[in-house]
Design a protein around this motif. Sequence first.
Motif, PDB file in Angstrom:
ATOM      1  N   LYS A  42       0.840  -1.209   0.000  1.00  0.00           N
ATOM      2  CA  LYS A  42       0.000   0.000   0.000  1.00  0.00           C
ATOM      3  C   LYS A  42       0.873   1.256   0.000  1.00  0.00           C
ATOM      4  N   THR A  43       1.799   1.297   0.967  1.00  0.00           N
ATOM      5  CA  THR A  43       2.678   2.475   1.038  1.00  0.00           C
ATOM      6  C   THR A  43       3.546   2.577  -0.214  1.00  0.00           C
ATOM      7  N   THR A  44       3.964   1.426  -0.725  1.00  0.00           N
ATOM      8  CA  THR A  44       4.767   1.437  -1.953  1.00  0.00           C
ATOM      9  C   THR A  44       3.993   2.099  -3.098  1.00  0.00           C
ATOM     10  N   TYR A  84       2.579  10.899   5.655  1.00  0.00           N
ATOM     11  CA  TYR A  84       3.405   9.716   5.853  1.00  0.00           C
ATOM     12  C   TYR A  84       2.843   8.833   6.957  1.00  0.00           C
ATOM     13  N   GLN A  85       2.915   7.536   6.723  1.00  0.00           N
ATOM     14  CA  GLN A  85       2.462   6.564   7.722  1.00  0.00           C
ATOM     15  C   GLN A  85       3.199   6.799   9.046  1.00  0.00           C
ATOM     16  N   ILE A  86       4.530   6.919   8.971  1.00  0.00           N
ATOM     17  CA  ILE A  86       5.306   7.349  10.129  1.00  0.00           C
ATOM     18  C   ILE A  86       5.549   8.843   9.945  1.00  0.00           C
ATOM     19  N   LEU A 161      -3.515   9.755   1.805  1.00  0.00           N
ATOM     20  CA  LEU A 161      -3.439   9.643   3.261  1.00  0.00           C
ATOM     21  C   LEU A 161      -3.037   8.230   3.650  1.00  0.00           C
ATOM     22  N   ASP A 162      -1.910   8.107   4.358  1.00  0.00           N
ATOM     23  CA  ASP A 162      -1.408   6.778   4.711  1.00  0.00           C
ATOM     24  C   ASP A 162      -1.582   6.517   6.203  1.00  0.00           C
ATOM     25  N   GLU A 163      -2.640   5.765   6.539  1.00  0.00           N
ATOM     26  CA  GLU A 163      -2.913   5.349   7.928  1.00  0.00           C
ATOM     27  C   GLU A 163      -2.857   6.500   8.916  1.00  0.00           C
ATOM     28  N   ILE A 164      -3.696   7.531   8.691  1.00  0.00           N
ATOM     29  CA  ILE A 164      -3.670   8.630   9.647  1.00  0.00           C
ATOM     30  C   ILE A 164      -4.581   8.380  10.845  1.00  0.00           C
TER      31      ILE A 164
HETATM   32 MG   LIG Z   1       2.305   1.103   4.806  1.00  0.00          MG
END
Ligand SMILES: [Mg+2]
Lengths: 239, 358
Positions: A42-44, A84-86, A161-164
């Motif tokens: 997903k993040t990729t 960013y997820q992190i 939006l990545d896992e906010i």
């Molecule tokens: Mg990810």
Amino acid sequence: MPLLEIHGLRKYFGSVVAADDIELAVESGEALGIIGPNGAGKTTLFNLIAGRLFPDAGTIRLDGRDITSARPHERCIAGIARSYQIPQPFETLTVFENLLVAAVHGRHKTEAGAAQLCGQVLERLGLLRRANALAGSLTLLERKRLELARALATSPRLLLLDEIAGGLTESECTELVGTIKELHASGVTIVWIEHIVHALTAAVGRLIVLNFGRKIAEGKPAAVMGSPDVRQIYIGIEA
Amino acid sequence: MAEQNKPLAGAGHYRIETGTPVSLMAAVGTLIVVALLAALPLFAGRDLLENMIFVLYMLALAQCWNLLAGYTGLVSVGQQAFVGLGGYILFALTLIAGIDPLVAIILAGAISALFALPTALIVFRLRGAYFAIGTWVVAEVYRLSFAQFRQLGGGTGTSLGPDITNAVFAIDRVKSLLDVRTPAARDIISYWAALALAVGTTLLVYLILRSRRGLALGAIRDSEEAAASVGIDNARVKLAVYVIAAAVTGMIGALIYLQKARISPDAAFSVLDWTAYVIFIVVIGGIGTIEGPILGTLIFYLMQNYLASYGAVYLILLGVLAILVMLFAPKGLWGYLSQSYGLELLPIRRRLVWKKDQ
Ligand SMILES: [Mg+2]
Ligand SMILES: Nc1ncnc2c1ncn2[C@@H]1O[C@H](COP(=O)(O)OP(=O)(O)OP(=O)(O)O)[C@@H](O)[C@H]1O
């Protein structure tokens, strides 16, 4: 013409296939959700769309324009913003300066002209109180909000939006869903990766599922979540 | 003026504020100090002037290195490349082309900027520690190359005769105005040039930090990845900073060697004199602050004045002090002071404030 159009996208990390022949079109004004187990790619996919990574094959188009080899800052200026997820705040800048730098460089505004926009974004995300605090001093929740706020400061057309919502309490999560719906209603196209499926389905009109870099399902959230393939993958992920 | 963080009911708008009450006082204070320094040749002897020239050019070098390492994260240990380059260009332009030394200083800046472009092409391919080593290697290449120039004395170097050092712009006017002899007048002009460079460099760094680009520097230093994702062209911003620092460093180098009137490759491209000491100054004073290099230069000068006669012991003390500061006050002495007392003399922070419409 779709706002975002992805065709035959592939990305390998050694023997790991992180994106496997992905086809995807996101219409302007749509809100799309992405789910999938850890390591599904997903993040990729976001990294490929935002230009952090370049694909081994395939094309990415924004508004019909081929941006496959555009550099990350060019994609931001073209209208793509991400969280960013992190969280990756600019820690030695203040919260306001984090937004200001994004507005000034991402949208070519003057500093004075960007102040109003940044103030309103901070208001909307409940960060105004912390506007002049160093971003490095924020709590995790505030950092997640800052990720979204900084992305919005670039006035994006496409928001990734990545896992906010990860790590939020129930009421914080509801509030966040409200904010995202508002953004969507104001015309921003949204692609949202999230493990908390009920939050996601409350805000998006379409869902895709990734597994081992492949798109394995796509459609209305209820239909997708009801399909046997998806249920099998999702046992144990969504309580 | 009603000013608050949160908008109440009623019309108003957000604005950016940078100044602080202390900063206004500091600006006035700085102007007074600069005016006093400019008038120094009226009362000071030549010894003091020569010491001050050294202090001022070390300060200018420290501001340049701080702009690179402290604000942009480009930790170069090869700035001696541009000090030596500037010095040699001055010698070439005055000895061979017969150009006025003060004009040659300015040209040295422009030519250093040109040299910085291909240099950047090489060192910017390297990251972190490799970047640092790369800049050093490039400086060595410069040193070895300049040792090949016969007209400029090859490996042993060459000198500027009095016919050139005494030919600086306006020296006759200074002589008659201040009623001094030629060597003293030459020192006075060098002193003013050094003062202009030190003040100019400090001001330049400040203006860069206050500009759009300056805002981007902090972002790049904190996270290159996130900086690119908000529209910053990292490579371009870093290149611009590198070229600016090279231009200014080249001008400082030209001034240093006009004052010394003698150049050799080993001295002009000395990593100890032009980079290691400068790093000590910035680290002790406060990396990533404009005030830090000023404080660091004063400390360095005092230590050198009182301890240099002890030779190696002095270098060891300097090293120990730098290590202690790195361990216990990573932002340097100025960082410690400004944190403890909330001081910011040259304000670069942008604060968001809400202003009620009138
Ligand atoms: Mg990810
Ligand atoms: N830069 C990289 N180098 C090597 N392998 C990578 C890199 N980035 C991701 N991977 C690998 O690619 C695969 C997909 O990772 P990705 O981060 O896209 O997953 P994800 O779906 O976002 O997972 P999560 O839900 O845990 O965030 C994983 O196997 C991961 O280890």
